[in-house]
Design a protein around this motif. Sequence first.
Motif, PDB file in Angstrom:
ATOM      1  N   ASN A   1       0.850  -1.248  -0.157  1.00 55.76           N
ATOM      2  CA  ASN A   1      -0.142   0.084   0.086  1.00 55.76           C
ATOM      3  C   ASN A   1       0.738   1.131  -0.005  1.00 55.76           C
ATOM      4  O   ASN A   1       2.143   1.186  -0.447  1.00 55.76           O
ATOM      5  CB  ASN A   1      -0.922  -0.124   1.219  1.00 55.76           C
ATOM      6  N   GLU A   2       0.251   2.493   0.668  1.00 52.69           N
ATOM      7  CA  GLU A   2       1.134   3.431   0.592  1.00 52.69           C
ATOM      8  C   GLU A   2       1.241   4.029   2.019  1.00 52.69           C
ATOM      9  O   GLU A   2       1.206   5.263   2.273  1.00 52.69           O
ATOM     10  CB  GLU A   2       0.578   4.560  -0.213  1.00 52.69           C
ATOM     11  N   LEU A   3       1.497   3.157   2.963  1.00 54.50           N
ATOM     12  CA  LEU A   3       1.602   3.497   4.377  1.00 54.50           C
ATOM     13  C   LEU A   3       3.056   4.225   4.447  1.00 54.50           C
ATOM     14  O   LEU A   3       4.096   3.724   4.094  1.00 54.50           O
ATOM     15  CB  LEU A   3       1.576   2.384   5.260  1.00 54.50           C
ATOM     16  N   HIS A   4       3.047   5.409   4.987  1.00 55.87           N
ATOM     17  CA  HIS A   4       4.429   6.307   5.511  1.00 55.87           C
ATOM     18  C   HIS A   4       4.482   6.122   6.962  1.00 55.87           C
ATOM     19  O   HIS A   4       5.852   5.900   7.231  1.00 55.87           O
ATOM     20  CB  HIS A   4       4.144   7.577   4.869  1.00 55.87           C
TER      21      HIS A   4
ATOM     22  N   ASP B   1       0.835  -7.608   8.755  1.00 51.70           N
ATOM     23  CA  ASP B   1       1.725  -7.619   7.920  1.00 51.70           C
ATOM     24  C   ASP B   1       1.750  -6.370   6.854  1.00 51.70           C
ATOM     25  O   ASP B   1       0.574  -5.777   6.265  1.00 51.70           O
ATOM     26  CB  ASP B   1       1.428  -8.665   6.658  1.00 51.70           C
ATOM     27  N   ALA B   2       2.647  -5.428   7.128  1.00 53.56           N
ATOM     28  CA  ALA B   2       2.683  -4.241   6.531  1.00 53.56           C
ATOM     29  C   ALA B   2       4.041  -3.923   5.627  1.00 53.56           C
ATOM     30  O   ALA B   2       4.650  -2.874   5.627  1.00 53.56           O
ATOM     31  CB  ALA B   2       2.888  -2.960   7.528  1.00 53.56           C
ATOM     32  N   SER B   3       4.353  -5.130   5.030  1.00 46.22           N
ATOM     33  CA  SER B   3       5.515  -5.156   4.039  1.00 46.22           C
ATOM     34  C   SER B   3       4.985  -4.456   2.711  1.00 46.22           C
ATOM     35  O   SER B   3       4.060  -4.073   2.484  1.00 46.22           O
ATOM     36  CB  SER B   3       5.708  -6.665   3.749  1.00 46.22           C
ATOM     37  N   GLN B   4       6.118  -3.987   2.058  1.00 50.70           N
ATOM     38  CA  GLN B   4       6.301  -3.402   0.787  1.00 50.70           C
ATOM     39  C   GLN B   4       5.481  -2.076   0.769  1.00 50.70           C
ATOM     40  O   GLN B   4       4.699  -1.956   0.052  1.00 50.70           O
ATOM     41  CB  GLN B   4       5.558  -4.269  -0.100  1.00 50.70           C
TER      42      GLN B   4
ATOM     43  N   SER C   1      10.781  -4.678   3.245  1.00 52.88           N
ATOM     44  CA  SER C   1      10.659  -3.985   2.099  1.00 52.88           C
ATOM     45  C   SER C   1      10.016  -2.687   2.229  1.00 52.88           C
ATOM     46  O   SER C   1       8.857  -2.040   1.821  1.00 52.88           O
ATOM     47  CB  SER C   1       9.591  -4.593   0.931  1.00 52.88           C
ATOM     48  N   ASN C   2      10.637  -1.956   3.505  1.00 48.38           N
ATOM     49  CA  ASN C   2      10.298  -0.606   3.791  1.00 48.38           C
ATOM     50  C   ASN C   2      11.307   0.327   3.755  1.00 48.38           C
ATOM     51  O   ASN C   2      12.656  -0.069   3.274  1.00 48.38           O
ATOM     52  CB  ASN C   2       9.578  -0.506   5.226  1.00 48.38           C
ATOM     53  N   ARG C   3      11.438   1.418   4.486  1.00 49.44           N
ATOM     54  CA  ARG C   3      12.598   2.467   4.673  1.00 49.44           C
ATOM     55  C   ARG C   3      12.979   2.564   6.013  1.00 49.44           C
ATOM     56  O   ARG C   3      13.397   3.545   6.515  1.00 49.44           O
ATOM     57  CB  ARG C   3      12.314   3.684   4.026  1.00 49.44           C
ATOM     58  N   LEU C   4      12.755   1.649   6.871  1.00 50.30           N
ATOM     59  CA  LEU C   4      13.042   1.554   8.152  1.00 50.30           C
ATOM     60  C   LEU C   4      14.470   1.417   8.388  1.00 50.30           C
ATOM     61  O   LEU C   4      15.469   0.857   7.908  1.00 50.30           O
ATOM     62  CB  LEU C   4      12.259   0.536   9.029  1.00 50.30           C
ATOM     63  N   THR C   5      14.963   2.176   9.787  1.00 47.86           N
ATOM     64  CA  THR C   5      16.575   2.103  10.034  1.00 47.86           C
ATOM     65  C   THR C   5      16.572   1.236  11.357  1.00 47.86           C
ATOM     66  O   THR C   5      15.654   0.944  12.011  1.00 47.86           O
ATOM     67  CB  THR C   5      16.877   3.544  10.048  1.00 47.86           C
ATOM     68  N   ASP C   6      17.816   1.478  12.179  1.00 52.24           N
ATOM     69  CA  ASP C   6      17.932   0.856  13.247  1.00 52.24           C
ATOM     70  C   ASP C   6      16.942   1.305  14.403  1.00 52.24           C
ATOM     71  O   ASP C   6      16.813   0.420  15.452  1.00 52.24           O
ATOM     72  CB  ASP C   6      19.316   1.383  14.007  1.00 52.24           C
TER      73      ASP C   6
ATOM     74  N   ASP D   1       9.940  -9.620  11.047  1.00 43.74           N
ATOM     75  CA  ASP D   1      10.361  -9.822   9.916  1.00 43.74           C
ATOM     76  C   ASP D   1      10.772  -8.278   9.298  1.00 43.74           C
ATOM     77  O   ASP D   1       9.768  -7.483   8.962  1.00 43.74           O
ATOM     78  CB  ASP D   1       9.571 -10.356   8.625  1.00 43.74           C
ATOM     79  N   VAL D   2      11.999  -7.833   9.171  1.00 44.71           N
ATOM     80  CA  VAL D   2      12.375  -6.596   8.813  1.00 44.71           C
ATOM     81  C   VAL D   2      13.553  -6.527   7.758  1.00 44.71           C
ATOM     82  O   VAL D   2      14.464  -5.732   7.476  1.00 44.71           O
ATOM     83  CB  VAL D   2      12.890  -5.643   9.896  1.00 44.71           C
ATOM     84  N   GLU D   3      13.228  -7.504   6.838  1.00 40.77           N
ATOM     85  CA  GLU D   3      14.108  -7.889   5.465  1.00 40.77           C
ATOM     86  C   GLU D   3      14.003  -6.490   4.578  1.00 40.77           C
ATOM     87  O   GLU D   3      12.780  -5.907   4.689  1.00 40.77           O
ATOM     88  CB  GLU D   3      13.806  -9.091   4.976  1.00 40.77           C
ATOM     89  N   LYS D   4      14.962  -6.348   3.752  1.00 45.70           N
ATOM     90  CA  LYS D   4      14.989  -5.203   2.842  1.00 45.70           C
ATOM     91  C   LYS D   4      14.677  -3.917   3.308  1.00 45.70           C
ATOM     92  O   LYS D   4      13.856  -3.189   2.768  1.00 45.70           O
ATOM     93  CB  LYS D   4      14.105  -5.731   1.564  1.00 45.70           C
TER      94      LYS D   4
END
Length: 514
Positions: free
Chosen positions: A107-110, A129-132, A156-161, A175-178
Amino acid sequence: MHKKFFRQVQIRSSVIQHSKRVLETLIFRRIGSSVFYYNPPVYYDFFIKLKVVNLTISNSGNKFIACPEQGNHFKFIDLTDNSITSDFFFQDCKTLNLLETLILQQNELHQFYKLSTMTRYMTSLKHLDASQNQLTLDAKTNCLWTNSLKKLNLSSNRLTDLIFTCLPSNLEVLDVEKNNIYIVPQRVNNLEMLRELYLGSNKLVRLPECSNFRNLEILYVEGNSYQEPSSNFLQNCSRLTKLNAASNPFACTCHLRDFSRIKENTQVELVGWPESYQCFYPVNLRGTLLKDFYLSEVMCNPVLLLLIILSSITVLAVVMGLTCHFLDLPWYLRMIYQWTQVKRRVMKTDLQQLHENCVYHAFVSYSEQDSGWVKEHLLPNLEERENPFRICLHERHFIPGKGIIQNIISCIEKSYKSIFILSPNFVQSEWCHYELYFAQHRVLSEQSNNLILIVLEPIPQYMIPSKYYKLKSLMAKMTYLEWPVDKSKQRLFWANLQAAIGTKITAETEETLL
């Protein structure tokens, strides 16, 4: 949307809503409109009044779903591939208390914080599940999660440490891959129940410490940037049963030695072993499988290496010491050193000046009791050679009628060198003492180096009378030759002595002598 479509939706909706039966599963895919006008309230109202347990609305471009009415039966909602944002979606929605699974994939979650507050009233939610999406977390915030959540997919998000500071408690699967995660903080709270952690395809520079995840059983860290996993990594991860650490740029050094034996030392299932575990550094080992990489204990243990080096040096020193003792090597080294020193001094000396007043090559001072050695050994090796030396002896060249002291001074002054045969007999001779005194006086006055000391027999310090302080001083400061009893060493002794004398008397001086 066409009005006819709405009428059809309303008819079907009323049939579903007024039906006493609750649908188990209802799936909508690719809902679209062929006209430009539609009524959003009617459209959303259709979904929130559904009596359905499992609802799927996918690939439909929905931007918003209203909060369902009280008494709904939703346990599973799948909203994959829509256009939903997290700003107002399900915020303060208190009617989804039966919901167990919510899928918001693609979706377009920010705003990650909004995602957490959306779940706080979903008291039965176990899987989210909030992936991609495009989720970000810019600063530490006090995230408000439901306590029931067990499984969270944020891949598959833009998360950091910072994500590890804003996670729900009692989480079992994460699950915090990609994403853009570089490290897992050493202190992570509220994750002691975590059993599965997926960190693949991030930018990790080191493996996470299992001390933060005491119940961790499955760990995926493939495709990251770490080079040398910690040597005690497996010791801390005592409950780990499955590990995927493939496709990382491993540096095959001593730090990796224990990790490369992971398959031999543990029962952990290693995903992708061995073909996906290869050395990347150093360049000469690039492409080598970790299972074929080996470094000895000596190369990786500085203390052991130091002990081996010190032991080797000690053994070598003992062997050399014993060799020197039995072969008398120090004596040979001293003789060679003396010979080279004499040669160096001779090359730097102005021979014309030194030979100007010399008649003899050397004056020999010795005790009468040592005359046998002088006549049998010294004179034949100095006077009976191809280029014989002229040796001055008191018994041959002292002038009768002239005082003894005057003869001593005259012979010393006419000789290029003064040779003293030192022995216990020498220190008992009064005249030898005078000869040594005048020879030493000449050394000091002319600043020359014309004394040659030959120790015929060892002279203990206690045997030297106190009046012979000059002899003690000379023996302490000057290098002297020692007469070797071993015949195999005597040739080198004579070579050193001849080199020490090592000068030629000019023809004019020889004619004067004749």
